[in-house]
Design a protein around this motif. Structure first.
Motif, PDB file in Angstrom:
ATOM      1  N   ALA A  72       1.500   1.876  -1.589  1.00  0.00           N
ATOM      2  CA  ALA A  72       0.935   1.413  -2.861  1.00  0.00           C
ATOM      3  C   ALA A  72       0.128   2.494  -3.559  1.00  0.00           C
ATOM      4  CB  ALA A  72       0.058   0.185  -2.626  1.00  0.00           C
ATOM      5  N   TYR A  73      -0.293   3.511  -2.787  1.00  0.00           N
ATOM      6  CA  TYR A  73      -1.147   4.558  -3.335  1.00  0.00           C
ATOM      7  C   TYR A  73      -0.670   5.927  -2.871  1.00  0.00           C
ATOM      8  CZ  TYR A  73      -4.105   0.428  -3.825  1.00  0.00           C
ATOM      9  OH  TYR A  73      -4.582  -0.828  -4.142  1.00  0.00           O
ATOM     10  N   ARG A  74      -1.007   6.939  -3.645  1.00  0.00           N
ATOM     11  CA  ARG A  74      -0.857   8.339  -3.218  1.00  0.00           C
ATOM     12  C   ARG A  74      -2.260   8.896  -3.036  1.00  0.00           C
ATOM     13  NH1 ARG A  74       4.229  11.076  -5.289  1.00  0.00           N
ATOM     14  NH2 ARG A  74       5.311   9.611  -6.644  1.00  0.00           N
ATOM     15  N   GLY A  75      -2.444   9.688  -2.014  1.00  0.00           N
ATOM     16  CA  GLY A  75      -3.776  10.163  -1.704  1.00  0.00           C
ATOM     17  C   GLY A  75      -4.560   9.056  -1.013  1.00  0.00           C
ATOM     18  N   CYS A  76      -5.686   9.439  -0.379  1.00  0.00           N
ATOM     19  CA  CYS A  76      -6.466   8.428   0.341  1.00  0.00           C
ATOM     20  C   CYS A  76      -7.932   8.833   0.378  1.00  0.00           C
ATOM     21  CB  CYS A  76      -5.946   8.245   1.756  1.00  0.00           C
ATOM     22  SG  CYS A  76      -6.751   6.890   2.637  1.00  0.00           S
ATOM     23  N   GLU A  77      -8.775   7.936  -0.122  1.00  0.00           N
ATOM     24  CA  GLU A  77     -10.204   8.234  -0.204  1.00  0.00           C
ATOM     25  C   GLU A  77     -10.886   8.240   1.158  1.00  0.00           C
ATOM     26  OE1 GLU A  77     -14.111   6.961  -2.878  1.00  0.00           O
ATOM     27  OE2 GLU A  77     -12.320   5.703  -2.881  1.00  0.00           O
ATOM     28  N   HIS A  78     -10.259   7.713   2.175  1.00  0.00           N
ATOM     29  CA  HIS A  78     -10.870   7.763   3.500  1.00  0.00           C
ATOM     30  C   HIS A  78     -11.173   9.203   3.905  1.00  0.00           C
ATOM     31  CE1 HIS A  78      -9.260   3.572   4.899  1.00  0.00           C
ATOM     32  NE2 HIS A  78     -10.367   3.482   4.193  1.00  0.00           N
ATOM     33  N   PRO A 108       0.462   0.020  -9.868  1.00  0.00           N
ATOM     34  CA  PRO A 108       0.230  -1.395 -10.175  1.00  0.00           C
ATOM     35  C   PRO A 108       1.495  -2.242 -10.254  1.00  0.00           C
ATOM     36  CG  PRO A 108      -1.064   0.020 -11.626  1.00  0.00           C
ATOM     37  CD  PRO A 108      -0.087   0.903 -10.908  1.00  0.00           C
ATOM     38  N   ASN A 109       2.645  -1.624 -10.503  1.00  0.00           N
ATOM     39  CA  ASN A 109       3.881  -2.400 -10.613  1.00  0.00           C
ATOM     40  C   ASN A 109       4.638  -2.503  -9.293  1.00  0.00           C
ATOM     41  OD1 ASN A 109       4.677   0.310 -10.501  1.00  0.00           O
ATOM     42  ND2 ASN A 109       6.462  -0.028 -11.820  1.00  0.00           N
ATOM     43  N   ALA A 110       3.969  -2.162  -8.177  1.00  0.00           N
ATOM     44  CA  ALA A 110       4.651  -2.135  -6.883  1.00  0.00           C
ATOM     45  C   ALA A 110       5.239  -3.486  -6.505  1.00  0.00           C
ATOM     46  CB  ALA A 110       3.687  -1.661  -5.795  1.00  0.00           C
ATOM     47  N   ALA A 111       4.484  -4.562  -6.688  1.00  0.00           N
ATOM     48  CA  ALA A 111       4.964  -5.885  -6.290  1.00  0.00           C
ATOM     49  C   ALA A 111       6.176  -6.309  -7.117  1.00  0.00           C
ATOM     50  CB  ALA A 111       3.835  -6.906  -6.415  1.00  0.00           C
ATOM     51  N   ASP A 112       6.136  -6.017  -8.415  1.00  0.00           N
ATOM     52  CA  ASP A 112       7.283  -6.363  -9.268  1.00  0.00           C
ATOM     53  C   ASP A 112       8.523  -5.599  -8.845  1.00  0.00           C
ATOM     54  OD1 ASP A 112       5.740  -8.104 -10.761  1.00  0.00           O
ATOM     55  OD2 ASP A 112       5.239  -6.610 -12.288  1.00  0.00           O
ATOM     56  N   LEU A 113       8.361  -4.326  -8.533  1.00  0.00           N
ATOM     57  CA  LEU A 113       9.493  -3.526  -8.075  1.00  0.00           C
ATOM     58  C   LEU A 113      10.044  -4.060  -6.760  1.00  0.00           C
ATOM     59  CD1 LEU A 113       8.215   0.090  -8.838  1.00  0.00           C
ATOM     60  CD2 LEU A 113      10.077  -1.099 -10.002  1.00  0.00           C
ATOM     61  N   LEU A 114       9.131  -4.443  -5.859  1.00  0.00           N
ATOM     62  CA  LEU A 114       9.577  -4.975  -4.574  1.00  0.00           C
ATOM     63  C   LEU A 114      10.350  -6.280  -4.770  1.00  0.00           C
ATOM     64  CD1 LEU A 114       9.642  -4.929  -1.498  1.00  0.00           C
ATOM     65  CD2 LEU A 114       7.430  -6.121  -1.509  1.00  0.00           C
ATOM     66  N   ARG A 115       9.828  -7.144  -5.621  1.00  0.00           N
ATOM     67  CA  ARG A 115      10.494  -8.416  -5.867  1.00  0.00           C
ATOM     68  C   ARG A 115      11.924  -8.182  -6.391  1.00  0.00           C
ATOM     69  NH1 ARG A 115       7.046 -10.211  -8.981  1.00  0.00           N
ATOM     70  NH2 ARG A 115       5.773 -11.327  -7.459  1.00  0.00           N
ATOM     71  N   ARG A 143     -10.226  -2.982  -5.851  1.00  0.00           N
ATOM     72  CA  ARG A 143     -10.118  -3.141  -7.301  1.00  0.00           C
ATOM     73  C   ARG A 143      -8.695  -3.466  -7.730  1.00  0.00           C
ATOM     74  NH1 ARG A 143     -10.057   1.367 -11.470  1.00  0.00           N
ATOM     75  NH2 ARG A 143     -10.645   2.727  -9.748  1.00  0.00           N
ATOM     76  N   TYR A 144      -7.705  -2.801  -7.154  1.00  0.00           N
ATOM     77  CA  TYR A 144      -6.321  -2.958  -7.620  1.00  0.00           C
ATOM     78  C   TYR A 144      -5.590  -4.130  -6.972  1.00  0.00           C
ATOM     79  CZ  TYR A 144      -6.326   1.297 -10.401  1.00  0.00           C
ATOM     80  OH  TYR A 144      -6.573   2.235 -11.368  1.00  0.00           O
ATOM     81  N   ARG A 145      -5.864  -4.413  -5.712  1.00  0.00           N
ATOM     82  CA  ARG A 145      -5.241  -5.524  -4.986  1.00  0.00           C
ATOM     83  C   ARG A 145      -3.709  -5.424  -4.953  1.00  0.00           C
ATOM     84  NH1 ARG A 145      -7.388  -7.011  -1.731  1.00  0.00           N
ATOM     85  NH2 ARG A 145      -7.687  -9.260  -1.702  1.00  0.00           N
ATOM     86  N   ILE A 146      -3.205  -4.209  -4.952  1.00  0.00           N
ATOM     87  CA  ILE A 146      -1.755  -4.015  -4.910  1.00  0.00           C
ATOM     88  C   ILE A 146      -1.190  -4.447  -3.560  1.00  0.00           C
ATOM     89  CG2 ILE A 146       0.106  -2.327  -5.105  1.00  0.00           C
ATOM     90  CD1 ILE A 146      -1.774  -0.666  -6.889  1.00  0.00           C
ATOM     91  N   THR A 147      -1.903  -4.124  -2.491  1.00  0.00           N
ATOM     92  CA  THR A 147      -1.445  -4.519  -1.167  1.00  0.00           C
ATOM     93  C   THR A 147      -1.350  -6.043  -1.056  1.00  0.00           C
ATOM     94  OG1 THR A 147      -2.362  -2.524  -0.146  1.00  0.00           O
ATOM     95  CG2 THR A 147      -1.970  -4.404   1.304  1.00  0.00           C
ATOM     96  N   ARG A 148      -2.343  -6.730  -1.597  1.00  0.00           N
ATOM     97  CA  ARG A 148      -2.299  -8.196  -1.569  1.00  0.00           C
ATOM     98  C   ARG A 148      -1.073  -8.719  -2.330  1.00  0.00           C
ATOM     99  NH1 ARG A 148      -5.457 -12.454  -0.289  1.00  0.00           N
ATOM    100  NH2 ARG A 148      -4.947 -14.403  -1.378  1.00  0.00           N
TER     101      ARG A 148
END
Length: 356
Positions: A72-78, A108-115, A143-148
């Motif tokens: 869902a993301y590129r890069g990682c703040e961890h 942000p459009n990850a879920a739509d693409l997956l569907r 904030r984004y809730r893309i994984t959800r």
């Protein structure tokens, strides 16, 4: 080298693999910029939204247990200094160092693409792996809730999914995860590399503390979710002494399986890791890198299939024997997560979800 506080990488030099400009060792303008401009501003996280045209990544690697994944993301703040995904930022003309953990990209459009992908005629379901490149529950997920949203699609479609994370933020989606678990559609792995919160902050500066990750494993077990502890990576002479303690602790929580992966240093990760050692463990640098090379056939990294995940040599045999003994004492077994792909149903493409 002066420490970059609160971050894993200690520099932001660009990759030299793609003919990008590299920093000169002496005389670079950055050597005098503070004298001219004053102290550098505090590094802040920037997020850029992108709209890819596809979201499922397929692979044919013979030594990993999944053939498709979502990031869902590129890069990682961890900011984990050892992260093998750091070199992917070089493809974006960005630094695998500080840019990787401060210049992030969200989809942000990850879920739509997956569907849309799952609804295609002829699609054959197999478990989708999440967290294979960057963490699906890094801070910006709040904030984004893309994984959800991706999990909602998987639940609607009855599609199996696995999650690997270093964050207790996974519990924010426990309602969906429980529903998926009831249908044998999910397994969750949480990575714990140390039991020492101070050491963890040095290695994984913006990831939740070990205590929070362990607590999350316990709550997943209580909720009936198949949970696995991944001790990854094991850093020789820095974190390897925690293996036995981690195994014993997760067994007390009811976790039934655990695994370990030793440190890998592909491409730009090796020099970044050396810089990190110079700052935090200069007295141990030679020992750490000596062990790393001894288990990688004299090199910093071994990219070959199978051997990249199975180090060799005396030190590797020692780690393996210690882990196996600790697991035996704790009564832990091998991870066996046979998720159900037979319940799959193509999702609705009109924006509605059944979730029943």
């Amino acid at each position: 080298m002066e420490q970059v506080k609160g971050r894993g990488a200690q520099s932001g030099d660009l990759s030299v693999r793609f003919d990008l400009p590299a920093r000169e060792p002496d005389g670079d303008w950055r050597d005098t910029r503070e004298a001219i401009d004053g102290p550098a501003p505090k590094l802040r996280t920037e997020v850029t939204e992108e709209t890819p045209r596809s979201i499922l990544n397929f692979n044919q690697s013979p030594d990993i247990p999944f053939d498709r994944s979502i990031n869902a993301y590129r890069g990682c703040e961890h900011g984990c200094i050892y992260c093998f995904a750091r070199p992917t930022h070089a493809y974006l003309d960005l630094s695998p160092g500080l840019d990787f953990e401060t210049k992030l990209f969200a989809k942000p459009n990850a879920a739509d693409l997956l569907r849309a992908t799952l609804a295609k005629r002829g699609y054959e379901p197999r478990p989708i792996a999440m967290g294979t490149n960057t963490d699906p529950y890094q801070p910006i997920e709040s904030r984004y809730r893309i994984t959800r949203q991706i999990l909602e699609v998987c639940l609607d479609a009855r599609h199996p999914v696995t999650i690997t994370t270093k964050s207790d933020r996974v519990l924010a989606d426990l309602d969906l995860i429980e529903e998926l678990a009831k249908r044998n559609l999910i397994a969750v792995a949480i990575s714990v590399t140390s039991l020492d919160p101070h050491l963890s902050r040095l290695i994984e500066p913006r990831a939740p503390s070990p205590a929070k990750r362990l607590a999350a494993l316990g709550k997943l077990v209580e909720a009936g979710v198949p949970a696995h502890c991944s001790i990854a990576p094991v850093i020789p002479a820095i974190t390897d002494d925690a293996m036995e303690g981690i195994v014993a602790r997760v067994a007390e929580l009811g976790v039934t399986s655990a695994g370990w992966i030793v440190l890998r240093l592909p491409h730009e990760v090796a020099p970044l890791f050396r810089e990190w050692l110079d700052v935090h463990f200069p007295d141990r640098k030679d020992k750490v890198m000596g062990i790393v090379r001894s288990i990688r056939d004299g090199k910093d990294n071994d990219p070959s299939f199978f051997s990249r995940m199975k180090p060799t040599g005396v030190w590797a045999d020692l780690f393996r024997a210690r882990f196996d003994l600790a697991k035996k004492r704790a009564g832990l077994g091998r991870p066996v997560f046979e998720l159900d792909s037979t319940r799959f149903r193509p999702p609705m493409t009109d924006g509605q979800m059944r979730l029943l």
